[in-house]
Enzyme design. Structure first.
Site, PDB file in Angstrom:
ATOM      1  N   ARG A 134     -15.990  11.653  14.016  1.00  0.00           N
ATOM      2  CA  ARG A 134     -16.638  10.465  13.432  1.00  0.00           C
ATOM      3  C   ARG A 134     -17.344   9.600  14.465  1.00  0.00           C
ATOM      4  NH1 ARG A 134     -12.240   8.706   8.749  1.00  0.00           N
ATOM      5  NH2 ARG A 134     -12.772  10.471   7.434  1.00  0.00           N
ATOM      6  N   GLU A 180     -12.452  18.604   5.582  1.00  0.00           N
ATOM      7  CA  GLU A 180     -13.196  17.472   6.141  1.00  0.00           C
ATOM      8  C   GLU A 180     -13.460  17.709   7.616  1.00  0.00           C
ATOM      9  OE1 GLU A 180     -11.178  13.823   5.174  1.00  0.00           O
ATOM     10  OE2 GLU A 180     -11.914  13.887   3.124  1.00  0.00           O
ATOM     11  N   LEU A 221      -3.198   8.554   5.284  1.00  0.00           N
ATOM     12  CA  LEU A 221      -2.320   8.509   4.102  1.00  0.00           C
ATOM     13  C   LEU A 221      -1.043   9.290   4.413  1.00  0.00           C
ATOM     14  CD1 LEU A 221      -4.818   9.049   1.114  1.00  0.00           C
ATOM     15  CD2 LEU A 221      -3.769   6.907   1.856  1.00  0.00           C
ATOM     16  N   LYS A 265      -0.138  -9.743  -0.525  1.00  0.00           N
ATOM     17  CA  LYS A 265      -0.919 -10.972  -0.360  1.00  0.00           C
ATOM     18  C   LYS A 265      -1.632 -11.402  -1.639  1.00  0.00           C
ATOM     19  CE  LYS A 265      -4.125 -10.888   2.920  1.00  0.00           C
ATOM     20  NZ  LYS A 265      -4.725 -11.051   4.261  1.00  0.00           N
ATOM     21  N   ARG A 289      -8.733   9.017  14.919  1.00  0.00           N
ATOM     22  CA  ARG A 289      -7.941   9.579  13.827  1.00  0.00           C
ATOM     23  C   ARG A 289      -8.646  10.776  13.199  1.00  0.00           C
ATOM     24  NH1 ARG A 289      -7.818   8.233   7.791  1.00  0.00           N
ATOM     25  NH2 ARG A 289      -9.857   7.365   8.237  1.00  0.00           N
ATOM     26  N   GLN A 311     -10.529   7.897  -0.647  1.00  0.00           N
ATOM     27  CA  GLN A 311     -11.232   8.839  -1.527  1.00  0.00           C
ATOM     28  C   GLN A 311     -10.864  10.278  -1.203  1.00  0.00           C
ATOM     29  OE1 GLN A 311     -15.332   8.101  -0.641  1.00  0.00           O
ATOM     30  NE2 GLN A 311     -15.457   6.259  -1.879  1.00  0.00           N
ATOM     31  N   HIS A 364     -16.696   4.542  10.534  1.00  0.00           N
ATOM     32  CA  HIS A 364     -17.043   5.670   9.669  1.00  0.00           C
ATOM     33  C   HIS A 364     -18.557   5.794   9.635  1.00  0.00           C
ATOM     34  CE1 HIS A 364     -17.238   8.454   6.360  1.00  0.00           C
ATOM     35  NE2 HIS A 364     -15.920   8.553   6.368  1.00  0.00           N
ATOM     36  N   HIS A 413     -13.842   1.219   9.880  1.00  0.00           N
ATOM     37  CA  HIS A 413     -13.092   1.927   8.841  1.00  0.00           C
ATOM     38  C   HIS A 413     -11.585   1.913   9.060  1.00  0.00           C
ATOM     39  CE1 HIS A 413     -12.748   4.727   5.578  1.00  0.00           C
ATOM     40  NE2 HIS A 413     -12.226   5.672   6.331  1.00  0.00           N
ATOM     41  N   GLY A 469       0.849  -1.193   0.000  1.00  0.00           N
ATOM     42  CA  GLY A 469       0.000   0.000   0.000  1.00  0.00           C
ATOM     43  C   GLY A 469       0.879   1.235   0.000  1.00  0.00           C
ATOM     44  N   ASP A 516      -3.131  -9.475   9.434  1.00  0.00           N
ATOM     45  CA  ASP A 516      -2.068 -10.502   9.482  1.00  0.00           C
ATOM     46  C   ASP A 516      -0.770  -9.982  10.096  1.00  0.00           C
ATOM     47  OD1 ASP A 516      -3.986 -11.241   7.656  1.00  0.00           O
ATOM     48  OD2 ASP A 516      -2.586 -11.883   6.105  1.00  0.00           O
TER      49      ASP A 516
HETATM   50  C1  LIG Z   1     -12.741   3.208   1.755  1.00  0.00           C
HETATM   51  C2  LIG Z   1     -11.603   3.888   2.466  1.00  0.00           C
HETATM   52  C3  LIG Z   1     -11.375   5.238   2.270  1.00  0.00           C
HETATM   53  C4  LIG Z   1     -10.323   5.874   2.923  1.00  0.00           C
HETATM   54  N1  LIG Z   1     -10.090   7.196   2.677  1.00  0.00           N
HETATM   55  C5  LIG Z   1      -9.008   7.782   3.239  1.00  0.00           C
HETATM   56  C6  LIG Z   1      -8.670   9.120   2.908  1.00  0.00           C
HETATM   57  O1  LIG Z   1      -9.331   9.772   2.115  1.00  0.00           O
HETATM   58  N2  LIG Z   1      -7.575   9.666   3.503  1.00  0.00           N
HETATM   59  C7  LIG Z   1      -6.798   8.977   4.401  1.00  0.00           C
HETATM   60  O2  LIG Z   1      -5.815   9.522   4.909  1.00  0.00           O
HETATM   61  N3  LIG Z   1      -7.100   7.695   4.702  1.00  0.00           N
HETATM   62  C8  LIG Z   1      -8.162   7.087   4.142  1.00  0.00           C
HETATM   63  N4  LIG Z   1      -8.447   5.786   4.452  1.00  0.00           N
HETATM   64  C9  LIG Z   1      -7.505   5.037   5.300  1.00  0.00           C
HETATM   65  C10 LIG Z   1      -6.269   4.715   4.473  1.00  0.00           C
HETATM   66  O3  LIG Z   1      -6.659   4.388   3.170  1.00  0.00           O
HETATM   67  C11 LIG Z   1      -5.472   3.566   5.068  1.00  0.00           C
HETATM   68  O4  LIG Z   1      -5.279   3.758   6.433  1.00  0.00           O
HETATM   69  C12 LIG Z   1      -4.110   3.470   4.391  1.00  0.00           C
HETATM   70  O5  LIG Z   1      -4.260   3.449   2.997  1.00  0.00           O
HETATM   71  C13 LIG Z   1      -3.367   2.237   4.859  1.00  0.00           C
HETATM   72  O6  LIG Z   1      -2.229   2.105   4.062  1.00  0.00           O
HETATM   73  P1  LIG Z   1      -1.205   0.940   4.324  1.00  0.00           P
HETATM   74  O7  LIG Z   1      -0.134   1.090   3.315  1.00  0.00           O
HETATM   75  O8  LIG Z   1      -0.819   0.921   5.746  1.00  0.00           O
HETATM   76  O9  LIG Z   1      -2.036  -0.410   4.089  1.00  0.00           O
HETATM   77  P2  LIG Z   1      -2.938  -0.967   2.818  1.00  0.00           P
HETATM   78  O10 LIG Z   1      -2.989   0.064   1.774  1.00  0.00           O
HETATM   79  O11 LIG Z   1      -4.162  -1.432   3.423  1.00  0.00           O
HETATM   80  O12 LIG Z   1      -2.027  -2.120   2.287  1.00  0.00           O
HETATM   81  C14 LIG Z   1      -1.810  -3.299   3.011  1.00  0.00           C
HETATM   82  C15 LIG Z   1      -0.959  -4.222   2.174  1.00  0.00           C
HETATM   83  O13 LIG Z   1      -0.522  -5.303   2.985  1.00  0.00           O
HETATM   84  C16 LIG Z   1      -0.636  -6.495   2.248  1.00  0.00           C
HETATM   85  N5  LIG Z   1      -0.737  -7.618   3.174  1.00  0.00           N
HETATM   86  C17 LIG Z   1      -1.601  -7.796   4.198  1.00  0.00           C
HETATM   87  N6  LIG Z   1      -1.349  -8.966   4.802  1.00  0.00           N
HETATM   88  C18 LIG Z   1      -0.308  -9.529   4.145  1.00  0.00           C
HETATM   89  C19 LIG Z   1       0.402 -10.743   4.282  1.00  0.00           C
HETATM   90  N7  LIG Z   1       0.105 -11.633   5.234  1.00  0.00           N
HETATM   91  N8  LIG Z   1       1.405 -11.011   3.421  1.00  0.00           N
HETATM   92  C20 LIG Z   1       1.726 -10.142   2.434  1.00  0.00           C
HETATM   93  N9  LIG Z   1       1.087  -8.966   2.264  1.00  0.00           N
HETATM   94  C21 LIG Z   1       0.087  -8.674   3.106  1.00  0.00           C
HETATM   95  C22 LIG Z   1      -1.854  -6.308   1.390  1.00  0.00           C
HETATM   96  O14 LIG Z   1      -1.802  -7.215   0.332  1.00  0.00           O
HETATM   97  C23 LIG Z   1      -1.655  -4.849   0.982  1.00  0.00           C
HETATM   98  O15 LIG Z   1      -0.773  -4.787  -0.111  1.00  0.00           O
HETATM   99  C24 LIG Z   1      -9.500   5.141   3.811  1.00  0.00           C
HETATM  100  C25 LIG Z   1      -9.738   3.786   4.021  1.00  0.00           C
HETATM  101  C26 LIG Z   1     -10.779   3.155   3.359  1.00  0.00           C
HETATM  102  C27 LIG Z   1     -11.016   1.705   3.601  1.00  0.00           C
END
Ligand SMILES: Cc1cc2nc3c(=O)[nH]c(=O)nc-3n(C[C@H](O)[C@H](O)[C@H](O)COP(=O)(O)OP(=O)(O)OC[C@H]3O[C@@H](n4cnc5c(N)ncnc54)[C@H](O)[C@@H]3O)c2cc1C
Length: 516
Positions: free
Chosen positions: A274, A113, A373, A35, A367, A47, A228, A332, A14, A207
């Site tokens: 929220r 927001e 992000l 994964k 949060r 979004q 949310h 959320h 991510g 995980d």
């Molecule tokens: C619908 C929605 C809208 C949102 N809107 C906003 C917004 O506008 N602004 C904001 O700041 N935040 C927003 N958020 C929150 C934000 O998107 C997340 O907190 C953030 O993107 C998390 O990023 P990350 O890189 O930590 O994890 P993620 O982007 O969730 O990525 C996790 C990664 O870990 C991998 N993974 C998981 N388990 C394993 C495993 N066992 N082995 C290998 N890989 C694994 C997955 O495959 C994935 O690639 C939103 C969340 C949602 C659900």
């Protein structure tokens, strides 16, 4: 068991994982595991946008104030300072990596927001921010000669030898493989999928947090889950989010009798925190009312400002420019996670955690919208910079055997559904002692049923237990954690945060309070 050695290993692709990878790749070889497909996490679903103090009327100290207020007294102040001071540089870096933030003559267009005192949300194509950031980062990472991206590779356990994390075991191309590295960056996201109703991607099952807990790392703030208020009220997994930015543009909540109830609930009305809005909607629904978002004031502008949401609503037979949008709260975001310091270091040497998997303490009990992000970007860069200072470990792994993984998805889904419902009912928006205790009993019974070979379901059970245990422990209400039996925040808990670690017996969890 096959071994693959790399300089740095990132688990998760991510925003946090890819930011870490791009930073690490300036000096070393990086392997990134994901994964399923590479953009399967929550990042691509974001979004509203990313918050940063870049506006003329804004400053890091104002952003800090808003973040601390949303965090309801439990933010780690040093971590918040790092976040807000590095915010502008972080979004400039995303811009340099190719994110096409919406802009006009005067620079970036900034949205507003809930709980932000000024306009400070950068966005792309209105409401497609996460997808655009992910496109840019993925393209950059795919082109990078020192980054190897491995999709469909599930990490199973951390490899910890002599107290240091030196790698990860994983299923790669159907085979058990040991990935060894001088630093492991956990970027596996949160755990929204442990709940029946969630906006989170199916990949987000906790995980990484479970792996860290099993390896003995400390977890923090697991009781704080953000619900949310406005998911589209059409049963789906995941549920579609109607971004808070829609309320930021003037939309407001009404019940089926046309009562705009939020004006009575909080001085900020529809832009209240929220947790307040979610509970208000929940109590309307418990009273038999349906709840809608009235965005008709935006008229035709809705389609241009929120094209993704507009399209999705239209597919569901709703035209937001003339119809009310049915909404319901959904899980959320998790404020808790693997404890880290301000350099992303966990309590296990060579193990870093970033993004939603981590608990840096920036979110406290709740949060602030669009801060995650930003956290994923700022802290992933810091963790990567810190990891770059490490020399190669001298320790080698001993013989390592991989757990067997069952692949009966039908069976696993039944258990997961049972778990997700149990969590929604017993550790959801409104909690109390009796409900949490019953939930824990049900969880124990479920755990006995699910064989250890169902790895993902077992990880979800592990994480659910940490949420319930810490929710039971915190006898007050604060931020995302609301206890019906202790409805007020209490001074006694105002400086106390939960810290958990695996006990001597696998199933026992130590919950300890400590002061920030
Ligand atoms: C619908 C929605 C809208 C949102 N809107 C906003 C917004 O506008 N602004 C904001 O700041 N935040 C927003 N958020 C929150 C934000 O998107 C997340 O907190 C953030 O993107 C998390 O990023 P990350 O890189 O930590 O994890 P993620 O982007 O969730 O990525 C996790 C990664 O870990 C991998 N993974 C998981 N388990 C394993 C495993 N066992 N082995 C290998 N890989 C694994 C997955 O495959 C994935 O690639 C939103 C969340 C949602 C659900």
């Amino acid at each position: 068991m096959n071994r693959i050695t790399t300089d740095y290993l990132v688990v998760g692709s991510g925003i946090a994982g890819l930011t870490a990878a791009l930073t690490l790749a300036t000096k070393g070889r990086v392997t990134v595991l994901s994964k399923t497909v590479l953009n399967d996490g929550n990042s691509a679903r974001a979004q509203g946008g990313i918050a940063a103090a870049v506006g003329k009327d804004d400053s890091p100290s104002l952003h800090r104030e808003d973040t601390l207020r949303a965090g309801a007294g439990l933010c780690e102040e040093d971590s918040v300072n790092v976040l807000v001071k590095n915010g502008a540089d972080a979004v400039r870096q995303l811009d340099a990596w190719g994110t096409p933030f919406d802009s006009g003559r005067d620079g970036w267009n900034l949205g507003r927001e809930g709980s932000h005192s000024v306009h400070r949300i950068l966005h792309v194509s209105g409401d497609a921010t996460g997808a655009a950031i992910m496109d840019a980062l993925l393209q950059r990472a795919e082109e990078h000669p020192r980054i190897r991206l491995l999709g469909n590779t599930r990490a199973v356990d951390l490899v910890v030898e002599e107290g240091e994390c030196i790698g990860v075991s994983a299923f790669y191309a159907g085979k058990a493989v040991l990935f060894l590295a001088r630093a492991v960056i956990l970027a596996t996201g949160g755990c929204g999928q442990i709940y029946r109703y969630t906006t989170n991607s199916p990949a987000v099952t906790g995980d990484g947090i479970a792996m860290a807990w099993r390896a003995g790392a400390q977890l923090r703030d697991m009781e704080f889950v953000q619900f949310h208020p406005t998911a589209l009220a059409i049963d789906a997994n995941p549920m579609f989010l109607i971004s808070e930015a829609v309320r930021g543009e003037g939309a407001f909540l009404v019940n089926d009798k046309g009562d705009a109830f939020m004006s009575r609930v909080h001085e900020w009305g529809d832009l209240a925190p929220r947790d307040v809005v979610s509970r208000a909607i929940d109590s309307q629904m418990r009273a038999g009312r349906k709840v809608y978002l009235d965005a008709t004031c935006l008229g035709e502008a809705f389609a241009t400002r929120f094209p993704t949401i507009y399209e999705h609503c239209r597919k569901a037979g709703i035209d937001p420019s003339v119809d009310w949008i049915p909404v319901t709260p959904a899980t959320h975001f998790v404020m808790g996670g693997v404890w880290t310091d301000t350099f992303g270091r966990s309590s296990i040497p060579r193990l870093f955690a970033v993004g939603e998997a981590a608990c840096t303490g920036v979110h406290g009990a709740n949060r602030l919208a669009s801060n995650s992000l930003l956290e994923g970007t700022v802290y992933a860069q810091r963790a990567a910079q810190e990891a770059l200072t490490l020399s190669a470990p001298t320790i080698l792994p001993k013989r390592y055997s991989m757990p067997i993984c069952s692949r009966d998805e039908g069976k696993e889904k039944i258990w997961k559904d049972e778990l997700r419902l149990l969590m929604w009912e017993h550790a959801g928006i409104i909690r109390d002692k009796e409900g949490l205790q019953k939930g824990l009993e049900k969880l124990t019974r479920l755990e006995r049923k699910v064989p250890v070979t169902f790895l993902e379901c077992r990880d979800m059970i592990t994480i659910s237990r940490t949420v319930m245990e810490s929710a039971l422990w915190r006898e007050e209400s604060r931020g995302g954690h609301y206890r019906k039996d202790y409805p007020q925040s209490s001074a006694q808990w105002a400086t106390t945060r939960s810290l958990m670690q695996r006990g001597r017996q696998d199933e026992s969890i130590v919950v300890a309070g400590d002061c920030t």
